[in-house]
Design an enzyme around this catalytic site. Structure first.
Site, PDB file in Angstrom:
ATOM      1  N   HIS A  54      51.586  30.669  23.708  1.00  0.00           N
ATOM      2  CA  HIS A  54      50.281  31.843  23.689  1.00  0.00           C
ATOM      3  C   HIS A  54      50.870  32.795  24.971  1.00  0.00           C
ATOM      4  CE1 HIS A  54      46.574  33.831  23.879  1.00  0.00           C
ATOM      5  NE2 HIS A  54      46.527  33.324  24.989  1.00  0.00           N
TER       6      HIS A  54
ATOM      7  N   ASP B  22      62.149  64.950  25.618  1.00  0.00           N
ATOM      8  CA  ASP B  22      62.050  63.449  25.119  1.00  0.00           C
ATOM      9  C   ASP B  22      62.253  62.781  26.478  1.00  0.00           C
ATOM     10  OD1 ASP B  22      63.071  60.834  23.709  1.00  0.00           O
ATOM     11  OD2 ASP B  22      63.103  62.223  22.199  1.00  0.00           O
TER      12      ASP B  22
ATOM     13  N   TRP C  55      53.360  28.988  30.736  1.00  0.00           N
ATOM     14  CA  TRP C  55      53.913  30.261  30.570  1.00  0.00           C
ATOM     15  C   TRP C  55      55.114  30.371  31.918  1.00  0.00           C
ATOM     16  CZ3 TRP C  55      54.140  35.234  33.406  1.00  0.00           C
ATOM     17  CH2 TRP C  55      53.226  35.212  34.239  1.00  0.00           C
TER      18      TRP C  55
ATOM     19  N   SER D 218      65.503  44.407  28.439  1.00  0.00           N
ATOM     20  CA  SER D 218      64.760  45.533  27.783  1.00  0.00           C
ATOM     21  C   SER D 218      63.732  46.214  28.794  1.00  0.00           C
ATOM     22  CB  SER D 218      63.790  45.028  26.635  1.00  0.00           C
ATOM     23  OG  SER D 218      62.811  45.772  26.327  1.00  0.00           O
ATOM     24  N   SER D 219      63.136  45.473  29.499  1.00  0.00           N
ATOM     25  CA  SER D 219      62.240  46.100  30.506  1.00  0.00           C
ATOM     26  C   SER D 219      62.921  46.733  31.547  1.00  0.00           C
ATOM     27  CB  SER D 219      61.323  44.876  31.302  1.00  0.00           C
ATOM     28  OG  SER D 219      60.434  44.394  30.348  1.00  0.00           O
TER      29      SER D 219
ATOM     30  N   HIS E 116      53.656  37.624  40.482  1.00  0.00           N
ATOM     31  CA  HIS E 116      52.660  38.531  41.082  1.00  0.00           C
ATOM     32  C   HIS E 116      52.766  39.881  40.941  1.00  0.00           C
ATOM     33  CE1 HIS E 116      48.577  38.566  42.258  1.00  0.00           C
ATOM     34  NE2 HIS E 116      49.001  39.572  42.712  1.00  0.00           N
TER      35      HIS E 116
ATOM     36  N   GLU F  20      54.399  41.102  38.533  1.00  0.00           N
ATOM     37  CA  GLU F  20      54.326  41.398  37.077  1.00  0.00           C
ATOM     38  C   GLU F  20      52.570  41.374  36.609  1.00  0.00           C
ATOM     39  OE1 GLU F  20      55.963  41.130  34.451  1.00  0.00           O
ATOM     40  OE2 GLU F  20      54.585  40.566  32.907  1.00  0.00           O
TER      41      GLU F  20
ATOM     42  N   TYR G   8      50.555  42.817  38.321  1.00  0.00           N
ATOM     43  CA  TYR G   8      50.192  44.538  38.340  1.00  0.00           C
ATOM     44  C   TYR G   8      50.809  45.097  37.306  1.00  0.00           C
ATOM     45  CZ  TYR G   8      47.949  42.603  42.331  1.00  0.00           C
ATOM     46  OH  TYR G   8      46.906  41.799  43.132  1.00  0.00           O
TER      47      TYR G   8
ATOM     48  N   SER H  74      42.215  56.056  34.092  1.00  0.00           N
ATOM     49  CA  SER H  74      42.076  57.487  34.902  1.00  0.00           C
ATOM     50  C   SER H  74      42.084  58.584  33.962  1.00  0.00           C
ATOM     51  CB  SER H  74      43.126  57.383  35.793  1.00  0.00           C
ATOM     52  OG  SER H  74      42.725  56.231  36.627  1.00  0.00           O
TER      53      SER H  74
ATOM     54  N   HIS I 162      49.674  32.787  46.939  1.00  0.00           N
ATOM     55  CA  HIS I 162      48.390  32.529  46.442  1.00  0.00           C
ATOM     56  C   HIS I 162      48.345  31.690  45.092  1.00  0.00           C
ATOM     57  CE1 HIS I 162      47.737  36.756  44.439  1.00  0.00           C
ATOM     58  NE2 HIS I 162      48.070  35.771  43.788  1.00  0.00           N
ATOM     59  N   HIS I 163      49.329  31.773  44.363  1.00  0.00           N
ATOM     60  CA  HIS I 163      49.359  30.903  43.203  1.00  0.00           C
ATOM     61  C   HIS I 163      49.911  29.615  43.441  1.00  0.00           C
ATOM     62  CE1 HIS I 163      49.221  34.577  40.462  1.00  0.00           C
ATOM     63  NE2 HIS I 163      49.995  35.084  41.511  1.00  0.00           N
TER      64      HIS I 163
ATOM     65  N   THR J 274      42.119  48.373  45.339  1.00  0.00           N
ATOM     66  CA  THR J 274      41.401  47.996  43.920  1.00  0.00           C
ATOM     67  C   THR J 274      39.914  48.707  43.894  1.00  0.00           C
ATOM     68  OG1 THR J 274      42.719  46.133  43.648  1.00  0.00           O
ATOM     69  CG2 THR J 274      41.137  46.421  42.010  1.00  0.00           C
TER      70      THR J 274
ATOM     71  N   LYS K 266      39.930  52.530  43.427  1.00  0.00           N
ATOM     72  CA  LYS K 266      39.967  52.927  42.351  1.00  0.00           C
ATOM     73  C   LYS K 266      38.535  52.803  41.331  1.00  0.00           C
ATOM     74  CE  LYS K 266      44.729  52.178  41.187  1.00  0.00           C
ATOM     75  NZ  LYS K 266      44.738  53.414  40.567  1.00  0.00           N
TER      76      LYS K 266
ATOM     77  N   ARG L 112      42.629  23.202  33.073  1.00  0.00           N
ATOM     78  CA  ARG L 112      43.371  23.852  32.041  1.00  0.00           C
ATOM     79  C   ARG L 112      44.418  23.233  31.322  1.00  0.00           C
ATOM     80  NH1 ARG L 112      47.098  28.364  35.332  1.00  0.00           N
ATOM     81  NH2 ARG L 112      47.549  29.048  33.314  1.00  0.00           N
TER      82      ARG L 112
END
Lengths: 284, 534
Positions: B83, B112, B148, B175-176, B259, B261, B263, B274, B308-309, B334, B337, B456
């Site tokens: 998932h 293009d 994951w 790809s990315s 991390h 990722e 963002y 925006s 922090h993870h 943040t 924003k 979890r």
């Protein structure tokens, strides 16, 4: 914006090569997953996928070369290629950064920690945590690779190849095709010699130093870092050879040869990675 | 395959491109058109959303009551892992790349993308990766089941499914990277004359920074999973303490990718919001320059907060303090924003069409996810909440109510331009309200569950957690079914082609190039002549 007034940005026609490349990677990835888990059939899928990938690249890049020589690319496309190659090299920098990070982590944190007071007294009474180390559970004695033999020679070879490539580039800029071809050929020769020495060094490591990929964290970082670098040198040599063939075919102009420059950037990048390898993997 | 290979009659590259566009399936397979490719990205993403959603609903069905009902624990672990992987790499990221493909050339006035063929390949690698990833369910040992994050040593011990997962990630990473190189180059090199960097629409800015982050960290993920692969099969010791390595090293390398990722998955959402809010507040974006600087700061800070993870993994106190304070610092840009969006709406003449509803909903719910993130950033607090449902609640508030709601907002905002047909406003509003309510019904109780100590990634739980889990499960099925309504709304515009014809500029407050210079739907080839931007 003068080039803007002259012409439109080149947008290529639909093409089949990309889907061929996707199938190639599907075969390679699926095949490798089978192969690594003991299904021999997977090896053939990997080979087939790789052949397909090479075919795809030859044809796709062939299209690009034809477009370039056919005058489809102007200043604006040239800038795109420059940005594209720069960012690609940046991604390669980050890839190597991950492996250098693993090396520094092992040398500064994990190995000294394992030799630290708590671990040593409770688990590994005779482990010192000194680098080079293959970890506390590794009992087979090995010798690390010395810096001042073949590796130092290899440093000399790669640094010289950077110089010869620059001379070849001067030949290109001056329109001196003989100079271009000669020095490009010398660059390739230096690259191939480097790879030969590297293979000799690996053989030496396996047969005489008892240093293998499975020799704990030292063997792991040594072979993975130098191996990925060697792979990049191989790719670089292939690209340089392509440039040599294209030079013989009369491609490139003094003011229109970004393919050559891109390969030169890549070659210098590989050179810099080697210097870091020489310092942190072999020397210090 | 042979039918694919033996066609090579395209040496006639006249770039005006009026000839030889294959039709049918081959149009999509061979296309170099950014709109076609954007469309494929978006449909791929929605397909993955449904697949990942079915996995999530299986999880919620299992957790409807304590005990084991539907799946066994091994399969449950595969469900949570897959998932996560499918939603992150298959649904959210490709959706934003789809937006980038459609919108960036339109918004900067380019004909293009810079590398149109590579653009095609970036997309067509994704179905390959998805096939590899999903086929891992059917190999001995099943799909990856290490979460994951595929932490070592668990990822070193699993069957061939893990290898398929690793290769799928490699291909999605490639790809990315190709997609991002394309996006950066397009933005830097193909803007219309006069469009300086500080005149670019915010969506383009956020994607410029996102693409930079992707190029910086996807190779690091590739490194981490390559190490996993060699540790699994070639006897290396990266994550093996007996050989001098360290399983914790995997976490460091993974989160150095992971991390930034997160963002990567939210900055383009900020970009969409925006664009939407000024359009419906009928005012220019408040604090444009500060938005740019805030986005850049978030990107830079994202590289120095990864641990922090890992607050409970056993790091030195100095490290814990550094990562705690650095993480809290992110609240500043943040906050800039969020306040800028609020100030944009202040005294605006606002209307609340569906895109605006999703945008305003985004601000409410995403900000709640931001607050719970701030709480998790407090190291002593995190020690209590690490690996509980509080974390699950937090990241679903930012990923579903953040990224996904922004994707919905963007879809409703731009679908008139893409299809030339207005979406059904009534159904759109229903979609929003049902999504908002069911989202909160699903995920709000998870905060309580986490604070009460429910871990979890478990298929069974103590009976005192039952009620909140039942509420969450009911909400999840409601949320899942609601998305079929979204599918219908989109199909109605794009395939059934029913609905009002969209004017060139259906939103009077929208002032970017795609609204002011192009008809609806945008023609197959647009901005062949670049517009002049004053």
């Amino acid at each position: 914006m003068s080039e803007h007034a002259q012409r439109h940005y080149f947008v290529p026609q639909p093409s089949h090569w990309m889907i061929v490349g996707s199938f190639a990677l599907l075969f390679m990835a699926g095949g490798a997953a089978m192969w690594f888990n003991g299904a021999e059939l997977g090896r053939y899928a990997v080979l087939a996928g790789f052949a397909l990938l090479v075919f795809m690249m030859v044809r796709w890049f062939g299209d690009v070369v034809r477009e370039s020589e056919g005058g489809k690319y102007g200043k604006r496309e040239d800038v795109s290629f420059r940005w594209g190659m720069s960012w690609f090299i940046f991604s390669e920098v980050m890839f190597f950064a991950a492996f250098f990070g693993a090396l520094f982590y092992a040398r500064v944190l994990s190995v000294p920690d394992l030799g630290g007071l708590t671990s040593r007294e409770l688990l590994w009474p005779d482990f010192s945590g000194q680098w080079p180390s293959a970890g506390p559970a590794f009992k087979d004695p090995f010798s690390p690779m010395a810096a001042w033999g073949v590796p130092a020679l290899n440093t000399l070879l790669l640094l010289s190849s950077g110089v010869t490539l620059t001379i070849a580039h001067f030949g290109m800029l001056e329109g001196n095709r003989a100079k271009l071809k000669l020095w490009l050929f010398l660059t390739i020769a230096l690259g191939v010699t480097f790879l030969g020495f590297q293979m000799f060094e690996y053989h030496h490591a396996y047969s005489e130093l008892n240093l293998k990929l499975s020799t704990g964290i030292y063997g792991t970082t040594f072979f993975m870092l130098t191996g990925f670098h060697g792979f990049h040198v191989t790719v670089g040599v292939i690209m340089l050879t392509t440039m040599l063939f294209r030079s013989f075919a009369g491609h490139f102009k003094p003011d229109h040869h970004f393919a050559f420059e891109a390969v030169a950037w890549y070659w210098h990048f590989v050179d810099v990675v080697w210097l870091l390898l020489f310092i942190f993997v072999y020397w210090l | 395959m042979s039918a694919v290979i033996d066609t090579h009659g395209h040496g006639h590259t006249d770039h005006d491109g009026h000839e030889h566009h294959p039709s049918g399936l081959m149009r999509w397979v061979t296309t170099t058109n950014h709109k076609d490719i954007g469309t494929m990205y978006l449909w791929f993403s929605f397909t993955m959303l449904l697949i990942g959603g079915v996995l999530a609903l299986t999880i919620r069905a299992e957790l409807f009551e304590p005990g084991l009902q539907i799946v066994n624990p091994e399969f449950f672990n595969q469900l949570t892992t897959m998932h996560g992987l499918i939603m992150v790499f298959g649904a959210i990221m490709p959706a934003f790349v789809g937006f980038a493909n459609w919108q960036i050339p339109l918004m900067i006035g380019a004909p293009d993308m810079a590398f149109a063929r590579m653009n095609n390949w970036s997309f067509w690698l994704l179905p390959v990766a998805a096939l590899l990833l999903i086929s891992s369910f059917f190999v001995p040992g099943g799909a990856p089941a290490a979460g994951w994050t595929i932490y070592a040593p668990l990822s070193l011990q699993m069957g061939p499914g893990m290898d398929l997962g690793i290769f799928a990630l490699h291909i999605m990473g490639a790809s990315s990277i190709m997609g991002s190189i394309n996006i950066i180059t397009t933005i830097l090199n193909m803007r219309a004359p006069g469009m300086t960097l500080m005149k670019m629409p915010m969506f383009v800015w956020t994607w410029l920074i996102t693409a930079y982050l992707l190029i910086a960290v996807m190779p690091v993920l590739a490194g981490a999973i390559t190490m996993t692969l060699t540790d699994r099969h070639f006897g290396t010791s990266f994550f093996n303490a007996a050989g001098g390595g360290d399983p914790v090293m995997f976490q460091h390398i993974f989160w150095f990718f992971g991390h930034p990722e997160v963002y990567i998955m939210i900055l383009p959402a900020f970009g969409i919001i925006s664009q939407v809010i000024p359009a419906f507040a009928r005012k220019p974006l408040f604090g444009y320059a500060s938005m740019v600087y805030a986005t850049s700061s978030i990107a830079i800070l994202s590289f120095i907060v990864w641990a922090h993870h890992m607050f409970t993994v056993g790091l030195p106190t100095a490290g814990l303090l550094f990562f705690m304070y650095a993480t809290m610092l992110i609240a500043v840009p943040t906050g800039v924003k969020v306040f800028n969006w609020l100030a944009t709406m202040w005294q605006g003449s606002m209307t609340f069409e569906t895109p605006m509803l999703f945008a305003v909903g985004f601000i409410f719910v995403f900000t709640m996810g931001g607050f719970t993130g701030l709480m998790l950033a407090i190291m002593p607090v995190d020690v209590q909440m690490q690996d509980t449902y509080y974390v699950v609640a937090h990241f679903h508030y930012v990923l579903v109510a953040g990224s996904l709601f922004a994707i919905f907002a963007g879809t409703y905002f731009w679908i008139p331009k893409w299809t030339g047909i207005m979406y059904d406003e009534t159904l759109g509003k229903w979609h929003f309200w049902l999504s908002l309510v069911f989202f909160n019904v699903t995920f709000f109780p998870m905060h309580f569950l986490g604070l009460a100590g429910m871990p979890r990634r478990i298929p069974d739980y103590a009976s005192q957690f039952t009620e909140f889990n039942q509420i969450a499960s009911v909400g999840a099925f409601g949320f899942g079914l609601t998305q079929l309504l979204f599918l219908y709304i989109v199909l109605k515009c794009s395939v059934l082609r029913k609905g009002e014809k969209a004017p060139a500029r259906p939103w009077e407050g929208a002032d970017t190039l795609e609204w002011t210079h192009l008809p609806s739907p945008a023609p197959y080839h647009s901005f062949h002549e670049q517009p002049e931007v004053k």
